[in-house]
Motif scaffolding. Sequence first.
Motif, PDB file in Angstrom:
ATOM      1  N   MET A   1       0.834  -1.175   0.000  1.00 51.72           N
ATOM      2  CA  MET A   1       0.000   0.000   0.000  1.00 51.72           C
ATOM      3  C   MET A   1       0.886   1.248   0.000  1.00 51.72           C
ATOM      4  N   PRO A   2       0.515   2.189  -0.846  1.00 55.51           N
ATOM      5  CA  PRO A   2       1.311   3.428  -0.855  1.00 55.51           C
ATOM      6  C   PRO A   2       1.067   4.243   0.417  1.00 55.51           C
ATOM      7  N   TRP A   3       1.964   5.161   0.696  1.00 63.17           N
ATOM      8  CA  TRP A   3       1.898   5.933   1.932  1.00 63.17           C
ATOM      9  C   TRP A   3       0.688   6.844   1.983  1.00 63.17           C
ATOM     10  N   TRP A   4       0.222   7.355   0.853  1.00 60.27           N
ATOM     11  CA  TRP A   4      -0.911   8.276   0.850  1.00 60.27           C
ATOM     12  C   TRP A   4      -2.227   7.576   1.151  1.00 60.27           C
ATOM     13  N   SER A   5      -2.287   6.219   0.965  1.00 63.13           N
ATOM     14  CA  SER A   5      -3.522   5.508   1.295  1.00 63.13           C
ATOM     15  C   SER A   5      -3.760   5.515   2.811  1.00 63.13           C
ATOM     16  N   TRP A   6      -2.665   5.467   3.586  1.00 63.89           N
ATOM     17  CA  TRP A   6      -2.803   5.550   5.040  1.00 63.89           C
ATOM     18  C   TRP A   6      -3.358   6.911   5.465  1.00 63.89           C
ATOM     19  N   ILE A   7      -2.942   7.927   4.770  1.00 60.80           N
ATOM     20  CA  ILE A   7      -3.461   9.271   5.070  1.00 60.80           C
ATOM     21  C   ILE A   7      -4.954   9.325   4.761  1.00 60.80           C
ATOM     22  N   LEU A   8      -5.377   8.760   3.641  1.00 61.58           N
ATOM     23  CA  LEU A   8      -6.795   8.729   3.286  1.00 61.58           C
ATOM     24  C   LEU A   8      -7.611   7.931   4.305  1.00 61.58           C
ATOM     25  N   ILE A   9      -7.068   6.803   4.732  1.00 66.23           N
ATOM     26  CA  ILE A   9      -7.788   5.975   5.718  1.00 66.23           C
ATOM     27  C   ILE A   9      -7.964   6.746   7.024  1.00 66.23           C
ATOM     28  N   TRP A  10      -6.894   7.398   7.511  1.00 65.07           N
ATOM     29  CA  TRP A  10      -6.985   8.136   8.769  1.00 65.07           C
ATOM     30  C   TRP A  10      -7.884   9.365   8.646  1.00 65.07           C
ATOM     31  N   VAL A  11      -7.846  10.021   7.516  1.00 66.76           N
ATOM     32  CA  VAL A  11      -8.739  11.167   7.305  1.00 66.76           C
ATOM     33  C   VAL A  11     -10.185  10.695   7.310  1.00 66.76           C
ATOM     34  N   ALA A  12     -10.469   9.567   6.663  1.00 67.88           N
ATOM     35  CA  ALA A  12     -11.836   9.031   6.643  1.00 67.88           C
ATOM     36  C   ALA A  12     -12.274   8.625   8.049  1.00 67.88           C
ATOM     37  N   LEU A  13     -11.385   7.980   8.805  1.00 67.69           N
ATOM     38  CA  LEU A  13     -11.731   7.586  10.179  1.00 67.69           C
ATOM     39  C   LEU A  13     -12.008   8.802  11.062  1.00 67.69           C
ATOM     40  N   VAL A  14     -11.189   9.830  10.968  1.00 70.43           N
ATOM     41  CA  VAL A  14     -11.392  11.038  11.759  1.00 70.43           C
ATOM     42  C   VAL A  14     -12.680  11.732  11.336  1.00 70.43           C
ATOM     43  N   ALA A  15     -12.943  11.800  10.054  1.00 69.18           N
ATOM     44  CA  ALA A  15     -14.168  12.433   9.563  1.00 69.18           C
ATOM     45  C   ALA A  15     -15.392  11.675  10.048  1.00 69.18           C
ATOM     46  N   LEU A  16     -15.362  10.357   9.975  1.00 74.57           N
ATOM     47  CA  LEU A  16     -16.495   9.553  10.454  1.00 74.57           C
ATOM     48  C   LEU A  16     -16.695   9.706  11.968  1.00 74.57           C
ATOM     49  N   SER A  17     -15.610   9.760  12.721  1.00 70.52           N
ATOM     50  CA  SER A  17     -15.756   9.932  14.169  1.00 70.52           C
ATOM     51  C   SER A  17     -16.311  11.322  14.490  1.00 70.52           C
ATOM     52  N   LEU A  18     -15.858  12.364  13.765  1.00 70.52           N
ATOM     53  CA  LEU A  18     -16.414  13.700  13.973  1.00 70.52           C
ATOM     54  C   LEU A  18     -17.884  13.740  13.598  1.00 70.52           C
ATOM     55  N   LEU A  19     -18.253  13.068  12.516  1.00 65.49           N
ATOM     56  CA  LEU A  19     -19.654  12.993  12.122  1.00 65.49           C
ATOM     57  C   LEU A  19     -20.491  12.292  13.187  1.00 65.49           C
ATOM     58  N   LEU A  20     -19.943  11.232  13.766  1.00 65.09           N
ATOM     59  CA  LEU A  20     -20.645  10.521  14.844  1.00 65.09           C
ATOM     60  C   LEU A  20     -20.827  11.431  16.053  1.00 65.09           C
ATOM     61  N   TYR A  21     -19.778  12.194  16.430  1.00 66.94           N
ATOM     62  CA  TYR A  21     -19.878  13.104  17.560  1.00 66.94           C
ATOM     63  C   TYR A  21     -20.886  14.217  17.289  1.00 66.94           C
ATOM     64  N   VAL A  22     -20.943  14.720  16.084  1.00 66.29           N
ATOM     65  CA  VAL A  22     -21.924  15.747  15.735  1.00 66.29           C
ATOM     66  C   VAL A  22     -23.331  15.169  15.838  1.00 66.29           C
ATOM     67  N   PHE A  23     -23.522  13.973  15.304  1.00 63.93           N
ATOM     68  CA  PHE A  23     -24.830  13.320  15.378  1.00 63.93           C
ATOM     69  C   PHE A  23     -25.251  13.099  16.832  1.00 63.93           C
ATOM     70  N   LEU A  24     -24.340  12.593  17.658  1.00 64.04           N
ATOM     71  CA  LEU A  24     -24.659  12.376  19.071  1.00 64.04           C
ATOM     72  C   LEU A  24     -24.930  13.700  19.794  1.00 64.04           C
ATOM     73  N   GLY A  25     -24.199  14.745  19.447  1.00 65.25           N
ATOM     74  CA  GLY A  25     -24.426  16.050  20.058  1.00 65.25           C
ATOM     75  C   GLY A  25     -25.801  16.605  19.703  1.00 65.25           C
ATOM     76  N   ILE A  26     -26.208  16.470  18.438  1.00 68.49           N
ATOM     77  CA  ILE A  26     -27.526  16.938  18.022  1.00 68.49           C
ATOM     78  C   ILE A  26     -28.610  16.147  18.732  1.00 68.49           C
ATOM     79  N   ARG A  27     -28.424  14.846  18.810  1.00 65.74           N
ATOM     80  CA  ARG A  27     -29.412  13.992  19.485  1.00 65.74           C
ATOM     81  C   ARG A  27     -29.528  14.354  20.970  1.00 65.74           C
ATOM     82  N   LEU A  28     -28.394  14.581  21.630  1.00 67.49           N
ATOM     83  CA  LEU A  28     -28.401  14.962  23.038  1.00 67.49           C
ATOM     84  C   LEU A  28     -29.073  16.320  23.225  1.00 67.49           C
TER      85      LEU A  28
END
Length: 115
Positions: A1-28
């Motif tokens: 795997m090239p080095w930039w794929s790891w960056i894409l994976i981590w960016v996607a994971l961080v974005a999904l976790s931020l989206l989850l936190y936003v969703f939970l915050g709105i629900r709360l």
Amino acid sequence: MPWWSWILIWVALVALSLLLYVFLGIRLFRQFMATLKDLGAAGKKMGHISPLEQAQTRPEAGRPLPGSAVFASPTVMRHDYEASKSSRREQRRLKRVQRKTDRGQPQALGDLDFT
């Protein structure tokens, strides 16, 4: 795997976790607002009864004010206690006599009034 794929994976994971936190915050936030709305409705429903109005209303005849036992003499409190105790006993005896009369049962000698 090239080095930039790891960056894409981590960016996607961080974005999904931020989206989850936003969703939970709105629900709360929505649940909190619903709770406040219910609390406001309960306050309006019970708002017509204020503690001052309850304290200013006269107690029933023959009943002492709440908290008056602290300043009363022990002999007066003992007398009130014994009087209310005997009154409750007499009421129970009269109910028992009436109940047995209604059912046609024989009366107990202790329940009969010989006065």
